[in-house]
Design a protein around this motif. Structure first.
Motif, PDB file in Angstrom:
ATOM      1  N   SER A   2       0.522  -1.130  -0.007  1.00  0.00           N
ATOM      2  CA  SER A   2       0.233   0.053  -0.073  1.00  0.00           C
ATOM      3  C   SER A   2       0.892   0.554   0.284  1.00  0.00           C
ATOM      4  O   SER A   2       1.856   1.163   0.004  1.00  0.00           O
ATOM      5  CB  SER A   2      -0.995  -0.349   0.860  1.00  0.00           C
ATOM      6  OG  SER A   2       0.202   0.287   2.131  1.00  0.00           O
ATOM      7  N   LYS A   3       0.153   2.314  -0.150  1.00  0.00           N
ATOM      8  CA  LYS A   3       1.097   3.591  -0.362  1.00  0.00           C
ATOM      9  C   LYS A   3       1.355   4.265   1.159  1.00  0.00           C
ATOM     10  O   LYS A   3      -0.061   4.067   2.470  1.00  0.00           O
ATOM     11  CB  LYS A   3      -0.459   5.040  -1.593  1.00  0.00           C
ATOM     12  CG  LYS A   3       0.851   6.105  -1.123  1.00  0.00           C
ATOM     13  CD  LYS A   3      -0.344   6.434  -2.446  1.00  0.00           C
ATOM     14  CE  LYS A   3       1.110   8.239  -1.986  1.00  0.00           C
ATOM     15  NZ  LYS A   3       0.193   9.586  -2.984  1.00  0.00           N
ATOM     16  N   ILE A   4       2.609   4.608   0.693  1.00  0.00           N
ATOM     17  CA  ILE A   4       3.144   5.235   2.578  1.00  0.00           C
ATOM     18  C   ILE A   4       2.120   6.722   2.755  1.00  0.00           C
ATOM     19  O   ILE A   4       2.893   7.239   1.813  1.00  0.00           O
ATOM     20  CB  ILE A   4       4.989   5.429   2.706  1.00  0.00           C
ATOM     21  CG1 ILE A   4       5.331   4.017   3.000  1.00  0.00           C
ATOM     22  CG2 ILE A   4       5.464   5.655   3.968  1.00  0.00           C
ATOM     23  CD1 ILE A   4       6.358   3.191   2.481  1.00  0.00           C
ATOM     24  N   SER A   5       2.514   6.686   3.682  1.00  0.00           N
ATOM     25  CA  SER A   5       1.664   8.636   3.966  1.00  0.00           C
ATOM     26  C   SER A   5       3.058   9.271   4.538  1.00  0.00           C
ATOM     27  O   SER A   5       2.781  10.126   4.374  1.00  0.00           O
ATOM     28  CB  SER A   5       0.265   8.061   4.557  1.00  0.00           C
ATOM     29  OG  SER A   5      -0.833   8.049   5.081  1.00  0.00           O
ATOM     30  N   PHE A   6       3.640   8.459   5.865  1.00  0.00           N
ATOM     31  CA  PHE A   6       4.505   8.976   6.279  1.00  0.00           C
ATOM     32  C   PHE A   6       5.874   8.136   6.761  1.00  0.00           C
ATOM     33  O   PHE A   6       5.456   6.900   6.505  1.00  0.00           O
ATOM     34  CB  PHE A   6       4.168   9.972   6.855  1.00  0.00           C
ATOM     35  CG  PHE A   6       3.061   9.689   8.704  1.00  0.00           C
ATOM     36  CD1 PHE A   6       4.172   8.520   9.004  1.00  0.00           C
ATOM     37  CD2 PHE A   6       1.972   9.708   7.883  1.00  0.00           C
ATOM     38  CE1 PHE A   6       3.842   8.200  10.403  1.00  0.00           C
ATOM     39  CE2 PHE A   6       1.291   8.426   9.577  1.00  0.00           C
ATOM     40  CZ  PHE A   6       2.080   7.876  10.456  1.00  0.00           C
ATOM     41  N   ILE A   7       7.065   9.440   6.829  1.00  0.00           N
ATOM     42  CA  ILE A   7       8.302   7.922   7.112  1.00  0.00           C
ATOM     43  C   ILE A   7       8.517   8.915   8.553  1.00  0.00           C
ATOM     44  O   ILE A   7       8.801  10.684   8.063  1.00  0.00           O
ATOM     45  CB  ILE A   7       9.552   7.754   6.568  1.00  0.00           C
ATOM     46  CG1 ILE A   7       8.922   7.102   4.880  1.00  0.00           C
ATOM     47  CG2 ILE A   7      10.915   7.266   7.189  1.00  0.00           C
ATOM     48  CD1 ILE A   7       9.999   6.632   4.384  1.00  0.00           C
ATOM     49  N   LEU A   8       8.854   8.917   9.224  1.00  0.00           N
ATOM     50  CA  LEU A   8       9.661   9.442  10.553  1.00  0.00           C
ATOM     51  C   LEU A   8      10.514   8.555  11.309  1.00  0.00           C
ATOM     52  O   LEU A   8      11.329   7.526  11.173  1.00  0.00           O
ATOM     53  CB  LEU A   8       8.444   9.339  12.008  1.00  0.00           C
ATOM     54  CG  LEU A   8       7.216  10.117  11.491  1.00  0.00           C
ATOM     55  CD1 LEU A   8       5.834  10.050  12.915  1.00  0.00           C
ATOM     56  CD2 LEU A   8       7.230  11.678  11.567  1.00  0.00           C
ATOM     57  N   MET A   9      11.565   9.674  11.797  1.00  0.00           N
ATOM     58  CA  MET A   9      12.701   8.799  12.668  1.00  0.00           C
ATOM     59  C   MET A   9      12.874   9.590  13.583  1.00  0.00           C
ATOM     60  O   MET A   9      12.966  10.682  14.162  1.00  0.00           O
ATOM     61  CB  MET A   9      14.444   9.677  11.821  1.00  0.00           C
ATOM     62  CG  MET A   9      13.932   7.945  10.737  1.00  0.00           C
ATOM     63  SD  MET A   9      15.268   8.234   9.780  1.00  0.00           S
ATOM     64  CE  MET A   9      15.759   7.714   7.929  1.00  0.00           C
TER      65      MET A   9
END
Length: 167
Positions: A2-9
Motif C-alpha cells: 500500500s501507499k506510504i503516507s509518512f516516514i518518521l525517525m
C-alpha cells in the motif's frame, strides 16, 4: 504494497529527527499526529507488536539503537456494493518492517553505523536516501548500491578540486 503516507525517525526522547510526508496534511495536524503516534510507539514495550492502527493509519515501527523508525500507511475503507471492505488487509506489515530494515541497512552502509547525530548533521543526505527509495509514497528501489551510487557521485564531485562546477 500500500501507499506510504509518512516516514518518521524519532529518538528515545520523542524528538523528531526526520519526517517525510507523501500526502498533504496541514501543519497543525502533522504536529498533533506526530506527537500522538510518537507517544504511542514510545510507550509500548518490546514484547508488544510493532503494528498499531491510529486515526486511519496503519503504523509500523521498529527501534534500532536509540532511534525509532516509523512508517504510516493510510487505510481508508473502500465501499464495494453493500458491504464495506476492510482495507487494512492491503497493508503488508511485514513488508513494511522489511522496508524499514533495508532503509537502516542502506544508511548503515552510507554512514558506517547510523546514529542520531548522522541524521541531525547530514539531514539533506538522509532525505536524499529516503527519496531514492520512496517516491510519491511507493517503494521504488531497495537495492543499496543503486540508492547510494548517486550520493557517492555527488560526494566525489564536491571533493574534486576541479569539479564541473568550477571552484
Amino acid at each position: 504494497m500500500s501507499k506510504i503516507s509518512f516516514i518518521l525517525m524519532v529518538n528515545k526522547q520523542g524528538q523528531t529527527r526526520l519526517s517525510s510526508y507523501y500526502e498533504w496534511i496541514s501543519i497543525a495536524e502533522k504536529v498533533a499526529l506526530e506527537s500522538e503516534i510518537i507517544r504511542k510507539c514510545l510507550s509500548r514495550s518490546e514484547l508488544q507488536c510493532s503494528f498499531l492502527e491510529y486515526r486511519g493509519f496503519k503504523v509500523i515501527y521498529r527501534r534500532y539503537a536509540s532511534l525509532f523508525f516509523i512508517v504510516g500507511c493510510n487505510v481508508q475503507a473502500s465501499k464495494g456494493g453493500d458491504a464495506v471492505r476492510d482495507s487494512t488487509d492491503d497493508v503488508n506489515e511485514l513488508g513494511m518492517l522489511e522496508f524499514i530494515h533495508i532503509l537502516v541497512e542502506t544508511m548503515d552502509k552510507w554512514a558506517g553505523s547510523i546514529c542520531e547525530l548522522d541524521i541531525m548533521y547530514q539531514l539533506e543526505q538522509v532525505h536524499y536516501i529516503v527519496d531514492e527509495m520512496v517516491m510519491n509514497g511507493f517503494i521504488v528501489d531497495t537495492n543499496k548500491l543503486n540508492v547510494l551510487r548517486p550520493l557517492d557521485l555527488m560526494d566525489r564531485e564536491t571533493k574534486k578540486e576541479e569539479s564541473i562546477f568550477g571552484r
